[in-house]
Every structure is written in structure tokens, then in C-alpha cells.
Design a protein around this motif. Structure first.
Motif, PDB file in Angstrom:
ATOM      1  N   ALA A   1       0.776  -1.068  -0.095  1.00 33.04           N
ATOM      2  CA  ALA A   1       0.045   0.080   0.083  1.00 33.04           C
ATOM      3  C   ALA A   1       0.980   1.291  -0.094  1.00 33.04           C
ATOM      4  O   ALA A   1       2.269   1.075   0.261  1.00 33.04           O
ATOM      5  N   PRO A   2       0.361   2.452  -0.254  1.00 31.39           N
ATOM      6  CA  PRO A   2       1.203   3.570  -0.229  1.00 31.39           C
ATOM      7  C   PRO A   2       2.057   3.849   1.008  1.00 31.39           C
ATOM      8  O   PRO A   2       1.431   3.957   2.063  1.00 31.39           O
ATOM      9  N   GLY A   3       3.356   3.696   1.003  1.00 34.22           N
ATOM     10  CA  GLY A   3       4.009   3.686   2.056  1.00 34.22           C
ATOM     11  C   GLY A   3       4.328   2.504   2.590  1.00 34.22           C
ATOM     12  O   GLY A   3       5.229   2.532   3.808  1.00 34.22           O
ATOM     13  N   LEU A   4       3.502   1.468   2.822  1.00 35.62           N
ATOM     14  CA  LEU A   4       3.653   0.280   3.413  1.00 35.62           C
ATOM     15  C   LEU A   4       4.284  -0.702   2.541  1.00 35.62           C
ATOM     16  O   LEU A   4       3.846  -1.092   1.455  1.00 35.62           O
ATOM     17  N   SER A   5       5.247  -1.582   3.324  1.00 35.60           N
ATOM     18  CA  SER A   5       6.032  -2.456   2.324  1.00 35.60           C
ATOM     19  C   SER A   5       6.373  -3.516   3.251  1.00 35.60           C
ATOM     20  O   SER A   5       6.382  -3.695   4.648  1.00 35.60           O
ATOM     21  N   LEU A   6       6.776  -4.834   2.825  1.00 35.81           N
ATOM     22  CA  LEU A   6       6.914  -5.995   3.310  1.00 35.81           C
ATOM     23  C   LEU A   6       8.322  -6.479   2.819  1.00 35.81           C
ATOM     24  O   LEU A   6       8.717  -6.587   1.630  1.00 35.81           O
ATOM     25  N   GLN A   7       9.498  -6.698   3.985  1.00 34.77           N
ATOM     26  CA  GLN A   7      10.760  -7.017   3.460  1.00 34.77           C
ATOM     27  C   GLN A   7      11.182  -8.277   3.993  1.00 34.77           C
ATOM     28  O   GLN A   7      10.909  -8.574   5.426  1.00 34.77           O
ATOM     29  N   SER A   8      11.660  -9.272   3.264  1.00 39.01           N
ATOM     30  CA  SER A   8      12.124 -10.585   3.692  1.00 39.01           C
ATOM     31  C   SER A   8      13.037 -10.993   2.623  1.00 39.01           C
ATOM     32  O   SER A   8      13.264 -10.624   1.858  1.00 39.01           O
ATOM     33  N   GLY A   9      13.742 -12.060   3.163  1.00 41.64           N
ATOM     34  CA  GLY A   9      14.397 -12.802   2.161  1.00 41.64           C
ATOM     35  C   GLY A   9      15.335 -13.847   3.293  1.00 41.64           C
ATOM     36  O   GLY A   9      14.616 -14.508   4.010  1.00 41.64           O
ATOM     37  N   ILE A  10      16.517 -14.355   2.686  1.00 39.13           N
ATOM     38  CA  ILE A  10      17.233 -15.424   3.230  1.00 39.13           C
ATOM     39  C   ILE A  10      18.479 -14.816   3.646  1.00 39.13           C
ATOM     40  O   ILE A  10      19.221 -13.891   3.078  1.00 39.13           O
ATOM     41  N   ALA A  11      19.114 -15.642   4.743  1.00 41.75           N
ATOM     42  CA  ALA A  11      20.410 -15.330   5.262  1.00 41.75           C
ATOM     43  C   ALA A  11      21.333 -16.623   4.890  1.00 41.75           C
ATOM     44  O   ALA A  11      20.885 -17.776   5.167  1.00 41.75           O
ATOM     45  N   ILE A  12      22.246 -16.392   4.149  1.00 44.94           N
ATOM     46  CA  ILE A  12      23.402 -17.544   3.609  1.00 44.94           C
ATOM     47  C   ILE A  12      24.672 -17.590   4.381  1.00 44.94           C
ATOM     48  O   ILE A  12      25.511 -16.557   4.456  1.00 44.94           O
ATOM     49  N   PRO A  13      24.783 -18.221   5.466  1.00 44.45           N
ATOM     50  CA  PRO A  13      25.915 -18.110   6.537  1.00 44.45           C
ATOM     51  C   PRO A  13      27.197 -18.327   5.721  1.00 44.45           C
ATOM     52  O   PRO A  13      27.292 -19.299   4.938  1.00 44.45           O
ATOM     53  N   VAL A  14      28.344 -17.587   6.018  1.00 44.15           N
ATOM     54  CA  VAL A  14      29.527 -17.847   5.145  1.00 44.15           C
ATOM     55  C   VAL A  14      30.801 -18.161   6.273  1.00 44.15           C
ATOM     56  O   VAL A  14      31.384 -19.046   6.109  1.00 44.15           O
ATOM     57  N   GLN A  15      30.853 -17.668   7.622  1.00 48.10           N
ATOM     58  CA  GLN A  15      31.503 -17.956   8.617  1.00 48.10           C
ATOM     59  C   GLN A  15      31.077 -17.549   9.899  1.00 48.10           C
ATOM     60  O   GLN A  15      30.460 -16.523   9.852  1.00 48.10           O
ATOM     61  N   ASN A  16      31.454 -18.363  10.893  1.00 48.98           N
ATOM     62  CA  ASN A  16      30.995 -18.263  12.127  1.00 48.98           C
ATOM     63  C   ASN A  16      31.869 -18.770  13.237  1.00 48.98           C
ATOM     64  O   ASN A  16      31.704 -19.868  13.333  1.00 48.98           O
TER      65      ASN A  16
ATOM     66  N   ALA B   1      27.440 -19.726  18.866  1.00 48.62           N
ATOM     67  CA  ALA B   1      27.106 -21.000  18.652  1.00 48.62           C
ATOM     68  C   ALA B   1      25.976 -21.350  17.288  1.00 48.62           C
ATOM     69  O   ALA B   1      25.592 -22.420  17.178  1.00 48.62           O
ATOM     70  N   GLN B   2      25.629 -20.338  16.534  1.00 46.01           N
ATOM     71  CA  GLN B   2      24.684 -20.311  15.513  1.00 46.01           C
ATOM     72  C   GLN B   2      25.292 -21.304  14.362  1.00 46.01           C
ATOM     73  O   GLN B   2      26.363 -21.057  14.083  1.00 46.01           O
ATOM     74  N   ASP B   3      24.396 -22.120  13.874  1.00 47.53           N
ATOM     75  CA  ASP B   3      24.838 -23.103  12.919  1.00 47.53           C
ATOM     76  C   ASP B   3      24.895 -22.361  11.482  1.00 47.53           C
ATOM     77  O   ASP B   3      24.760 -21.181  11.342  1.00 47.53           O
ATOM     78  N   THR B   4      25.547 -23.173  10.666  1.00 53.13           N
ATOM     79  CA  THR B   4      25.718 -22.636   9.212  1.00 53.13           C
ATOM     80  C   THR B   4      24.657 -23.103   8.126  1.00 53.13           C
ATOM     81  O   THR B   4      24.997 -22.967   6.971  1.00 53.13           O
ATOM     82  N   ARG B   5      23.497 -23.320   8.563  1.00 53.53           N
ATOM     83  CA  ARG B   5      22.398 -23.477   7.650  1.00 53.53           C
ATOM     84  C   ARG B   5      21.688 -22.447   7.235  1.00 53.53           C
ATOM     85  O   ARG B   5      21.553 -21.281   7.766  1.00 53.53           O
ATOM     86  N   LEU B   6      20.946 -22.410   5.864  1.00 52.89           N
ATOM     87  CA  LEU B   6      20.162 -21.237   5.303  1.00 52.89           C
ATOM     88  C   LEU B   6      19.206 -21.047   6.402  1.00 52.89           C
ATOM     89  O   LEU B   6      18.651 -22.004   6.961  1.00 52.89           O
ATOM     90  N   ARG B   7      18.594 -19.717   6.627  1.00 49.58           N
ATOM     91  CA  ARG B   7      17.645 -19.556   7.356  1.00 49.58           C
ATOM     92  C   ARG B   7      16.893 -18.264   7.022  1.00 49.58           C
ATOM     93  O   ARG B   7      17.548 -17.398   6.127  1.00 49.58           O
TER      94      ARG B   7
END
Length: 373
Positions: free
Chosen positions: A153-168, A172-178
Motif C-alpha cells: 500500500a502507499p508507504g507500506l512494504s514487506l521486506q524479507s529474504g534469506i540469510a546465507i552463512p559464510v563464516q562463524n 554457536a549459531q549453525d551454518t544452515r540457510l535461514r
């Protein structure tokens, strides 16, 4: 005679309509979106958004080059941010003025957020770091984020996506897609100089909840004032499961910012209750170098004292792929902050996944834009 006048008026309408269509087609092909051309008695207002550029100066300058300098005498640019017009800038001089009621009504009537935007995919890194442990002096957590923003809607948006782990080697968070931080965001300027931002969802620094911002910012003035508050909780996503705690961390911060007479240098003082409910204040000194911001900060709360630096810049190379309805690009702003006291939660804040209002509107300041010429 009457027939001749009618023919002449029809001719003018056809010419002006053709001019508007030519402008829209030329700008859209160069990556501009939501382009609206408002024909005045002896001038044109051109509304547009260009999500690749961090500063509106670069989008206005680029549009001027595309249209030709000889055509800019009677044009005013009206850059749009998140489907909302911000202000009016005179082509060539970049003099700023607030929007008129007629400007707002025209935009509301012609705004077609469902068709006038490409489907954007944005690539950007998420980086957390801690330095100084003897056994592991460089602890880094690096994810690559691929996300998108859809206007609902005017001025209203939805933002989303995926996080791809590269190094950690930081936690203790794992390296799976989330799922990357995802939120609904509403941005508006109901009257000139009064800006609001409301976000609801998951944010960076493993937070979820809601965040509300207000800022008074006359873009011709050296002074601006802001308030932000939110209620958030901790969440943790790993191994296909989500752990969360109650949203009971309330923060409320007020700030005042002043642009010093030194070119593009701002001083900002913030005070209130920060993320982990520590009371105190923070002082930022921020210097804008074109598309790059560099800043120093010191903070003192009842949780301790800290200091450090921050920077923000557009991520190279910009557009990777562009078609009529699709665009893949790098982020318009990558921001990172470091504090030397990274163990104690002193004056902590979380990032939303989009810039906060003070960081956005600093780019629209009239003196900054005019200094860029």
C-alpha cells in the motif's frame, strides 16, 4: 475561430502528454521507478525513486544528465523514498522546499505502487565481530543476505529474504540457510518536515518486536529532533527451530542533531533508555564524504562507558542485472559499527534492515546536496 482554439488546446495536451511519456520511458530504462510527471503552467514536477543510490543528489544529477541540461530550467525534482515523496529540489541549483498540497494530491492520484516498481533482489553482508581474545583474537560472524521489498500500500512494504552463512567463529549459531530479518515497514510524511517510521517483525541483533520512529527535520535547517521507541525480545534461529523470549525490553531514546558550520559535519546527542534498559547518553560526530559516512561515538550509561566508530557506504558494484520488471543489485547502504567495550551492553541499539530516519534524512539535507555539486 472557436474551432481553431479547441484544436490548439488539444495540440498542447498531446505535446505535453508526449513529453511526459518520453521522460518516463527514458528514466525508467535507466533504473528509475515510480516516475510521475506533473505539468504546471510553466514548469514540470518530476517524482521518482531510484533505489540504487544512497543519496538523492546522485539520482537527481543522473536524471539531469539523461534529460539534458537545456531542459532543466523549469524542472523541480521530487525524490521519493519508500513510496513517499520527501521534498522538492530545483533542478540545477538544488534549492529545497516543502511539498505543496497540490503536489501531494497529484502524487496520491497517480501513485501506482503495484505496477511502477521492479521486483528488486538486494545483496548485502551481515557482519558481527569481536576482537581481542587471546586464544581467538578475530571472532567473526558473516552472513550474506538476499532480500526483497514488496509494496503493499502507499508507504507500506514487506521486506524479507534469506540469510546465507559464510563464516562463524563468534557464537554457536549453525551454518544452515535461514530466514533473514523480515518486517512490515510503514514510512510517511503527513505534513512537511514531520517523518514517521513504524516497523514490525524481526530485526538484526537477534531481536523481534516493533519499532517506532519520529523525526522533525526541516531539510533547510541545521537542527533536527527525533524520538524512537520499541518493545523487543530475543529470538534465536538455528537447526530448523526458533527459540524466543518474551518481548519485554522497552527502549525510548530522544536525540537532537546539529549540522556544524564545518562542511557536512553533524553532531548528535542521544539520551534515554537503551536496548537493555540502561539509562544514559551517547554523542556522535558524523562526517559525510559524498556517498560515505564516517563517525565517532562515545557513550555513558549505568551499564558502563564505551566508544568507537561507524561507517556507511553504498556497496559496489550497484546494479548486477536489470530488466523491465526485475532488478538484482547490491545494497544502497552497508553500515557497520564497532565499540571497544563489546562485552557490556552499553547504549546498545539494533539495526532494522533499513536505515533509521536520521541516517536517511541526513542525505536529503539541502546544504549537503548543494555541497555535492
Amino acid at each position: 475561430m472557436k474551432t481553431n482554439w479547441i484544436s490548439f488546446l488539444l495540440y498542447l495536451l498531446i505535446i505535453s502528454g508526449g513529453q511526459a511519456q518520453t521522460i518516463q520511458e527514458k528514466l525508467y530504462a535507466a533504473g528509475f521507478e515510480n516516475i510521475q510527471v506533473q505539468k504546471k503552467k510553466d514548469s514540470l514536477n518530476i517524482f521518482f525513486e531510484h533505489r540504487e543510490f544512497r543519496s538523492p543528489y546522485h539520482s537527481m544529477h543522473y536524471a539531469g544528465l539523461l534529460l539534458g541540461q537545456e531542459n532543466l530550467k523549469n524542472i523541480s525534482w521530487i525524490p521519493v523514498y519508500h513510496n513517499t515523496p520527501v521534498g522538492k529540489y530545483r533542478a540545477g541549483t538544488y534549492e529545497y522546499s516543502g511539498l505543496t498540497q497540490d503536489d501531494r494530491q497529484f502524487y496520491r492520484h497517480h501513485n501506482n505502487f503495484q505496477e511502477d516498481y521492479r521486483f528488486h533482489f538486494r545483496v548485502h553482508p551481515e557482519l558481527s565481530a569481536r576482537f581481542g581474545y587471546y586464544s581467538d583474537p578475530f571472532q567473526i560472524k558473516l552472513n550474506l543476505i538476499l532480500d526483497s521489498r514488496i509494496y503493499l500500500a502507499p508507504g507500506l512494504s514487506l521486506q524479507s529474504g534469506i540469510a546465507i552463512p559464510v563464516q562463524n567463529n563468534l557464537d554457536a549459531q549453525d551454518t544452515r540457510l535461514r530466514l533473514a530479518p523480515s518486517m512490515l515497514h510503514y514510512f510517511l510524511q503527513p505534513v512537511n518536515f514531520h517523518f514517521f517510521g513504524l516497523s514490525l517483525g524481526t530485526f538484526y541483533y537477534d531481536r523481534y518486536g516493533f519499532d517506532l520512529q519520529y523525526r522533525y527535520n526541516n531539510l533547510n535547517s541545521a537542527w533536527s529532533f527525533g524520538l524512537e521507541t520499541g518493545l523487543t525480545g530475543f529470538y534465536w534461529m538455528t537447526s530448523g527451530s526458533i527459540y524466543s523470549e518474551d518481548a519485554n525490553n522497552l527502549h525510548a531514546i530522544a536525540d537532537v542533531e546539529y549540522r556544524l558550520p564545518i562542511e557536512n559535519l553533524s553532531l548528535k546527542l542521544s539520551a534515554g533508555q537503551f536496548l537493555f534498559e540502561d539509562l544514559g547518553g551517547r554523542l556522535d560526530l558524523i562526517r559525510q564524504f559524498g556517498t560515505v559516512d564516517l563517525g565517532l561515538h562515545v557513550s555513558a550509561t549505568d551499564a558502563g562507558v564505551t566508544g568507537g566508530f561507524q561507517f556507511a557506504f553504498s556497496f559496489w558494484p550497484g546494479t548486477l542485472l536489470r530488466s523491465k520488471k526485475l532488478e538484482l543489485r547490491t545494497t544502497e547502504e552497508f553500515r557497520w559499527e564497532y565499540s571497544y567495550n563489546n562485552e557490556e551492553p552499553v547504549a546498545r541499539r539494533y539495526r532494522l534492515g533499513i536505515p533509521r530516519l536520521d541516517d536517511v534524512l541526513r542525505q536529503y539535507k539541502s546544504d549537503f546536496i548543494q555541497n555535492m555539486k
